[in-house]
Design an enzyme around this catalytic site. Structure first.
Site, mmCIF file in Angstrom:
data_model
loop_
_atom_site.group_PDB
_atom_site.id
_atom_site.type_symbol
_atom_site.label_atom_id
_atom_site.label_comp_id
_atom_site.label_asym_id
_atom_site.label_seq_id
_atom_site.Cartn_x
_atom_site.Cartn_y
_atom_site.Cartn_z
ATOM 1 N N HIS A 252 20.486 -57.275 12.351
ATOM 2 C CA HIS A 252 20.511 -57.056 10.901
ATOM 3 C C HIS A 252 21.788 -57.570 10.244
ATOM 4 C CE1 HIS A 252 17.687 -53.737 12.146
ATOM 5 N NE2 HIS A 252 16.981 -54.417 11.282
ATOM 6 N N LYS B 291 14.567 -46.622 12.809
ATOM 7 C CA LYS B 291 14.881 -47.675 13.783
ATOM 8 C C LYS B 291 16.379 -47.910 13.802
ATOM 9 C CE LYS B 291 10.793 -50.186 14.767
ATOM 10 N NZ LYS B 291 10.074 -50.894 13.717
ATOM 11 N N HIS C 55 20.703 -52.700 14.297
ATOM 12 C CA HIS C 55 21.336 -53.471 15.364
ATOM 13 C C HIS C 55 21.876 -54.804 14.858
ATOM 14 C CE1 HIS C 55 17.828 -56.099 15.644
ATOM 15 N NE2 HIS C 55 17.099 -55.012 15.537
HETATM 16 N N1 ARG Z 1 12.004 -54.343 6.941
HETATM 17 C C1 ARG Z 1 11.644 -55.685 7.241
HETATM 18 C C2 ARG Z 1 12.009 -56.025 8.679
HETATM 19 O O1 ARG Z 1 12.914 -55.432 9.224
HETATM 20 C C3 ARG Z 1 12.322 -56.687 6.346
HETATM 21 C C4 ARG Z 1 11.912 -56.595 4.923
HETATM 22 C C5 ARG Z 1 12.298 -57.808 4.163
HETATM 23 N N2 ARG Z 1 11.959 -57.754 2.789
HETATM 24 C C6 ARG Z 1 10.737 -57.842 2.298
HETATM 25 N N3 ARG Z 1 10.575 -57.735 1.009
HETATM 26 N N4 ARG Z 1 9.696 -58.069 3.069
HETATM 27 O O2 ARG Z 1 11.385 -56.892 9.254
#
Ligand code: ARG
Length: 571
Positions: free
Chosen positions: A139, A133, A136
């Site tokens: 983040h 992905k 962007h």
């Molecule tokens: N990858 C996830 C997202 O972009 C965020 C992860 C955050 N950390 C976790 N331990 N859930 O939504």
């Protein structure tokens, strides 16, 4: 001892002397917490609200304030005045300047640091990007808030573990591999990275509308990843590498690092025992074929653990990850820097951990934050694409370069400074508001050298550096009584509070408090700079003003460092 603690200790002593037998009176520690900073400096530097003593003493606050002020003998530290039930303190300016400057000089670059975190570990889960992905501007906040908190906790003596909990698991990766096998090319993915993967994914969905059998093929490929099939794993691992290679460029620009990239797939072989534990503890119930933890008692929807096809989900991985982190790092706090949209998810996960009987569940904290938009448009460009963080940073550097070209055409290392200022402008803007607020990023504001901005603070730092270069070596012993004017005193007050600000920022997980503090210091210094001739006059007095300038330079540099912004020495 800092000035506030000193005042608190003396006031506590004063109270004890006046009313030796009274019970329930605050001690020095409590008193420090009760000391207020009057909004108007004309009312004093600190004020003690005497109504806090009214009950134990059974006396009216104004009477208490008068008695206390009458008994005060330490004019060398502060003079006092009773006002409306407050005991107001006016610091002895020369004394305050000397004490503050001595403390600033003694700690140097470590001013504001501490060892309160010694022996304690903080895990920070931030950035946590998704494989295949785009990276962007959505983040930006998770990356920078997490990075800043890590630096703040490090500065306070904690052991910190920065974790990029990669989103590297899910059925979409099966579809992507399927699409790659059918229509992709190695060159294209190597060349266009995540963009190529996105195109493949979009095409998969378009073709699957016409030919639903593709969905089965996608599932089959996902199954192959799950089973560790060599070909599937090779492609999947490569997708991951390509994504991380792109992300690394952004991390490098921002100066952001991690101690661990253990993401969702890392927990594949670690969930089984956790699911068994949930079963053994009678926490799993079946609902429409799926296994869930019922949270109706807590007024929350059930936390899904296993889908009806037996697949684990995001929450299963987070529960497993939390247990793994506790067992591996023995954290005192585990912070999840994730947007507020995942509020419910984390409440569910933390509650499940609590129900499993883990006392440390209370040490898991969701550090949530609001949305970022760019010039009023939520993350999208005119063509409907998300704004890539890399593009935003490149643009910021280009704009900074233009401004610098215009303002300081003769600067030696323009390219380097443009990078520091451009990136600094973006990061500062991101960390300048209370994190839960939505942010609308505007170029004119972020790059305004005269407003509350990264470049403004950086410019002030460079100004202090330039004054110090002109001053050269100073041999005179500083005369601190040269710092008793209003401007020097407000600057000293801000500097002396800096250690408290850092601690509070850590307590509240709020880097913006540090941003605020460096901005206030920069503004106070500029005021000082315009009102006073730092280098002129009596050598001993100039030495004091130069030392103050040096302290400002250091504290601004430290503050900027703590929010992840660089401090060029020339601009
Ligand atoms: N990858 C996830 C997202 O972009 C965020 C992860 C955050 N950390 C976790 N331990 N859930 O939504």
């Amino acid at each position: 001892m800092d000035t506030m603690s000193q005042i608190a200790a003396l006031a506590a002593e004063c109270i004890k002397n006046l009313w030796p037998d009274a019970e329930g009176l605050p001690g020095a520690e409590d008193l420090r917490g009760l000391l207020a900073v009057p909004p108007d400096p004309a009312l004093g530097d600190y004020a003690f609200p005497c109504f806090r003593l009214a009950k134990p003493l059974r006396m009216a606050p104004p009477k208490i304030a008068e008695a206390l002020c009458g008994a005060w003998t330490r004019e060398d530290v502060a003079s006092v005045k009773p006002v409306n039930g407050y005991m107001n303190f006016f610091l002895n300016r020369a004394n305050f300047a000397a004490e503050t400057m001595v403390a600033l000089q003694a700690q140097g670059d470590r001013f504001g640091s501490s060892d309160i975190g010694k022996g304690k570990t903080i895990c920070l889960d931030y950035s946590s990007i998704n494989i295949a992905k785009r990276f962007h501007i959505g983040h930006l906040s998770t990356t920078m808030i997490g990075h800043s908190l890590k630096r703040i906790f490090d500065f306070l003596g904690y052991e910190t573990v920065g974790i990029n909990h990669l989103g590297d698991w899910g059925t979409q990766f099966g579809k992507m591999i399927c699409a790659y096998k059918l229509w992709g090319s190695k060159e294209e993915v190597e060349r266009d990275g995540v963009d190529a993967m996105t195109r493949l994914y979009v095409r998969f969905h378009e073709e699957a509308e016409k030919d639903p059998s593709l969905e089965d093929q996608g599932r089959a490929w996902f199954k192959k990843i799950e089973d560790g099939d060599p070909e599937a794993m090779e492609i999947f691992t490569w997708f991951k590498e390509v994504t991380l290679r792109d992300a690394a460029k952004v991390y490098e620009q921002l100066g952001v690092t991690f101690d661990s990239y253990a993401g969702e797939s890392f927990y594949n072989d670690k969930m089984e025992p956790v699911i068994q534990e949930l079963r053994d503890k009678h926490l799993l119930t079946q609902s429409e074929g799926a296994w869930v933890v019922d949270l109706s008692e807590d007024n929350m929807p059930p936390c899904l653990i296993l889908k009806s096809d037996g697949a684990t989900i995001y929450a299963t991985r987070d529960i497993t990850a939390a247990i793994y982190r506790q067992n591996t790092y023995h954290f005192d706090k585990c912070l999840y820097v994730v947007a507020y949209q995942q509020d419910l998810h984390f409440r569910q996960v933390f509650r499940v951990l609590e129900k499993m009987g883990y006392p440390w569940a209370k040490d898991c904290v969701h550090v949530s934050f609001g949305m970022v938009s760019l010039e009023g448009a939520a993350l999208k460009t005119r063509t409907g694409n998300v704004v890539l963080l890399e593009d935003l940073l490149d643009q910021a550097v280009a704009k900074a370069r233009e401004i610098i070209e215009d303002k300081s055409p003769n600067l030696e290392n323009k390219e380097e400074v443009a990078r520091q200022v451009g990136i600094g402008a973006v990061v500062y803007a991101d960390l300048s508001n209370n994190r839960i607020k939505d942010i609308d990023f505007r170029w004119d504001r972020a790059l305004n050298f005269d407003g509350e901005s990264g470049p403004y603070v950086q410019y002030t730092h460079a100004r202090a550096c330039s004054v110090l270069r002109k001053a050269g070596d100073v041999s005179a012993e500083p005369d601190w009584s040269a710092l008793t004017d209003d401007e020097a005193q407000s600057l000293l007050r801000l500097l002396s509070r800096f250690p408290d600000v850092i601690r509070e920022a850590a307590d509240k997980y709020e880097p913006s408090m540090v941003t605020r503090a460096v901005t206030d210091i920069a503004q106070a210094f500029n005021k000082y700079y315009y009102e006073h001739r730092i280098l002129d006059g009596e050598p001993a007095q100039a030495a004091a003003r130069i030392a103050l300038t040096d302290a400002v330079r250091r504290v601004i540099k430290t503050g900027l460092y703590l929010i992840g912004v660089e401090a060029p020495e020339k601009m």
